[in-house]
Design an enzyme around this catalytic site. Structure first.
Site, PDB file in Angstrom:
ATOM      1  N   HIS A 218       1.799   4.545  -2.798  1.00  0.00           N
ATOM      2  CA  HIS A 218       1.908   6.003  -2.589  1.00  0.00           C
ATOM      3  C   HIS A 218       3.294   6.483  -3.041  1.00  0.00           C
ATOM      4  O   HIS A 218       3.430   7.519  -3.695  1.00  0.00           O
ATOM      5  CB  HIS A 218       1.742   6.343  -1.109  1.00  0.00           C
ATOM      6  CG  HIS A 218       0.317   6.291  -0.615  1.00  0.00           C
ATOM      7  ND1 HIS A 218      -0.686   7.064  -1.150  1.00  0.00           N
ATOM      8  CD2 HIS A 218      -0.269   5.564   0.383  1.00  0.00           C
ATOM      9  CE1 HIS A 218      -1.830   6.828  -0.507  1.00  0.00           C
ATOM     10  NE2 HIS A 218      -1.605   5.923   0.430  1.00  0.00           N
TER      11      HIS A 218
ATOM     12  N   GLU B 159      -4.649   7.895  -3.044  1.00  0.00           N
ATOM     13  CA  GLU B 159      -5.145   6.623  -2.510  1.00  0.00           C
ATOM     14  C   GLU B 159      -5.436   5.644  -3.658  1.00  0.00           C
ATOM     15  O   GLU B 159      -5.349   4.431  -3.466  1.00  0.00           O
ATOM     16  CB  GLU B 159      -6.383   6.887  -1.656  1.00  0.00           C
ATOM     17  CG  GLU B 159      -6.795   5.747  -0.749  1.00  0.00           C
ATOM     18  CD  GLU B 159      -5.813   5.440   0.398  1.00  0.00           C
ATOM     19  OE1 GLU B 159      -4.843   6.185   0.602  1.00  0.00           O
ATOM     20  OE2 GLU B 159      -6.046   4.429   1.075  1.00  0.00           O
TER      21      GLU B 159
ATOM     22  N   HIS C  73       0.837  -1.208   0.000  1.00  0.00           N
ATOM     23  CA  HIS C  73       0.000   0.000   0.000  1.00  0.00           C
ATOM     24  C   HIS C  73       0.876   1.265   0.000  1.00  0.00           C
ATOM     25  O   HIS C  73       0.721   2.142  -0.856  1.00  0.00           O
ATOM     26  CB  HIS C  73      -0.915  -0.016   1.236  1.00  0.00           C
ATOM     27  CG  HIS C  73      -1.835   1.158   1.334  1.00  0.00           C
ATOM     28  ND1 HIS C  73      -3.153   1.108   0.966  1.00  0.00           N
ATOM     29  CD2 HIS C  73      -1.625   2.432   1.756  1.00  0.00           C
ATOM     30  CE1 HIS C  73      -3.715   2.291   1.148  1.00  0.00           C
ATOM     31  NE2 HIS C  73      -2.810   3.126   1.637  1.00  0.00           N
ATOM     32  N   GLU C  74       1.803   1.320   0.944  1.00  0.00           N
ATOM     33  CA  GLU C  74       2.652   2.521   1.040  1.00  0.00           C
ATOM     34  C   GLU C  74       3.581   2.629  -0.171  1.00  0.00           C
ATOM     35  O   GLU C  74       3.911   3.733  -0.613  1.00  0.00           O
ATOM     36  CB  GLU C  74       3.461   2.514   2.351  1.00  0.00           C
ATOM     37  CG  GLU C  74       2.620   2.512   3.627  1.00  0.00           C
ATOM     38  CD  GLU C  74       1.554   3.612   3.703  1.00  0.00           C
ATOM     39  OE1 GLU C  74       1.742   4.666   3.082  1.00  0.00           O
ATOM     40  OE2 GLU C  74       0.522   3.375   4.363  1.00  0.00           O
TER      41      GLU C  74
HETATM   42 ZN    ZN Z   1      -3.086   5.245   1.798  1.00  0.00          ZN
END
Ligand code: ZN
Length: 527
Positions: A295, A321, A291-292
């Site tokens: 980003h 996101e 997830h990170e």
């Molecule tokens: Zn996030």
């Protein structure tokens, strides 16, 4: 969110004198000169912002408890310096003049548009209010943490009432056309209105609720193997390998450990991500890192020429996101990804995953069930958590819901959406820190990210039709290149709405996400 909560402080004399003298200089009139002057202030603001981000990153990862008080003074000082630059009369004059000129490039137009927006917003909020908010947030956060620990909403209620009053006061000062929520949402998702979010969420709710009901009627999939033993050092090694495979540039980033994972950018080639480890839960660190990394790939992919300017970084929290969710769920929880990595995981954890086949693992990491805690929710039910918060926030701002009545309203709506009732407020309305941080208006961006990701994914699949073969081979470069070309490199030049239209030809729409969920979970649960 934390940046806006920082109190604006008195500038040191030399800095103030520099600004004062700047204001007395005759402003050159040619477009080039004005742009040059704006760029100089822009670089200064963004270098200061990068310094502030460095201190904040250090605060989360390394700072000893004895250093906390002085660090908050340092951050307050920097916050004040940045605020004063953003609202300086010189900057105001520059953006007002430039907004009326024909500017040569998209970059120049975007730089003026964004500075003008920041100037207008920041100038409308008196320093007294900014300081009052910082004090209130400073008191509310520990109170909220204590209230959650003791499962005692009454302790937090008076602070929530003040936070709502303050949010309403801010909205009135900033201004809005239809609803005070618009002024708050605009801070996180510029240009998006609560009416648009409401329309999208209404369309989403019925479709998700229907899918949840169908899944609940099917036999549940097993995922017990995900809670076996996973040594921390092995999790870190595997997580680093996966992040690197996806395209994380280790010469321009780091991975560290924090209680609450995040991604932050400290400069054009310095993007930091963090995670947390649980030795008896496979998903937390691995999917957190993916997830990170999503980003970070966005931040690392912004065109180098935009570095250390207002145009560097993601254009909105929703688009940001979309990138984390894309890699975490659309790719990381796909069957081709499981086919590729299950052998890697089995080699890393032979005792825990040796007896699991790819189909069982795929179904296990995609298990759907109603749960009380948002951050632990699966891909299908997650949006319902956000819809609930959005509706309550709207009602709080309208005054139709009082802060002290939030627990009853939360539980009633939760029961309607999920079919189960939270056993207590700690697992209900006290679970998130956002309200205590003054972040009303933030939540919708999480779900907007899912919706944007699904819309982008539809186009990506057309442009890269062999994406499944590529993922199965561990060749993520063509997928990342697609994201770089279509989204990342533009930084903040285009708004979220413009970007969505450029890439997908359509405005934000919940249908692609619903179709993605129905197809994927129809197969997982045999619907
Ligand atoms: Zn996030």
């Amino acid at each position: 969110m934390s940046n806006s909560a920082k109190p604006a402080r008195q500038l040191p004399g030399c800095f103030f004198l520099l600004l004062a003298s700047c204001c007395q200089i005759m402003v050159p009139q040619s477009t080039d000169s004005l742009l040059h002057e704006l760029r100089q202030i822009d670089h200064k603001i963004h270098r200061l912002s990068d310094i502030r981000a460095t201190l904040e990153w250090d605060q989360e990862t390394n700072l000893p408890s004895g250093g906390v008080d002085e660090r908050s003074e340092q951050l307050a000082l920097l916050g004040g310096m940045i605020h004063d630059l953003q609202t300086s009369p010189l900057l105001g004059t520059l953006v007002t003049s430039l907004a009326e000129m024909t500017l040569p490039t998209d970059e120049d137009r975007a730089m003026v548009r964004l500075h003008r927006r920041e100037y207008d917003r920041a100038s409308k909020l008196p320093k007294e209010l900014v300081e009052r908010q910082a004090r209130l947030v400073g008191q509310s956060q520990p109170l909220w943490a204590q209230a959650r620990k003791e499962n005692n909403f009454a302790k937090f209620a008076p602070y929530l009432a003040q936070l709502v009053d303050l949010a309403r006061e801010k909205a009135e000062l900033i201004g809005y056309i239809d609803h005070p929520y618009d002024a708050l949402l605009d801070e996180y998702e510029p240009g998006t209105t609560s009416a648009e979010v409401k329309a999208v969420f209404d369309g989403l709710e019925a479709g998700v609720a229907d899918l949840v009901r169908k899944i609940a009627a099917r036999p549940q999939v097993r995922n017990d193997f995900l809670t076996r033993n996973f040594p921390r050092d092995v999790q870190e090694r595997v997580g680093r390998q996966v992040a690197g495979d996806l395209g994380f540039d280790w010469s321009a980033g780091r991975l560290d450990v924090t209680t609450h994972p995040f991604c932050t950018t400290l400069g054009p080639r310095d993007v930091r991500i963090t995670t947390r480890y649980d030795e008896s839960f496979f998903n937390m660190a691995l999917y957190g890192i993916i997830h990170e990394t999503g980003h970070a790939l966005y931040e690392q992919g912004v065109d180098a020429k935009l570095g250390s300017t207002i145009l560097a970084g993601g254009t909105s929290l929703g688009i940001h996101e979309s990138q984390s969710r894309f890699w975490e769920n659309f790719i990381g929880r796909s069957k081709p990804f499981v086919d590729r990595y299950l052998p890697v995981f089995q080699k890393a954890y032979p005792q825990s995953l040796g007896d699991v086949d790819a189909t069982a693992f795929y179904r296990g990491v995609n298990k759907v069930e109603p749960s009380f805690i948002r951050v632990e929710a699966d891909e299908v039910t997650y949006s319902l958590h956000i819809i609930l918060r959005f509706r309550l926030e709207m009602a709080l701002l309208e005054g139709s819901l009082k802060a002290e009545d939030v627990p009853q309203a939360w539980n009633a709506l939760f029961t309607k959406l999920f079919g189960v009732t939270p056993p207590d407020d700690a697992q209900g309305c006290l679970q998130d820190v956002h309200w205590a941080m003054g972040g009303l208006g933030y939540f919708p961006t999480y779900t907007l990210g899912n919706l944007y990701a699904a819309q982008f994914f539809l186009v990506l699949k057309k442009d890269v039709p062999n994406w499944e073969t590529l993922v199965r081979q561990g060749d993520f470069a063509p997928l990342l290149a697609w994201m770089r070309t279509n989204l990342h490199r533009h930084g903040r030049i285009y708004t979220a709405g413009e970007l969505c239209k450029r890439v997908t030809g359509r405005s934000l729409d919940p249908q692609p996400f619903l179709e993605y969920l129905n197809t994927k979970y129809g197969a997982v649960y045999g619907l």
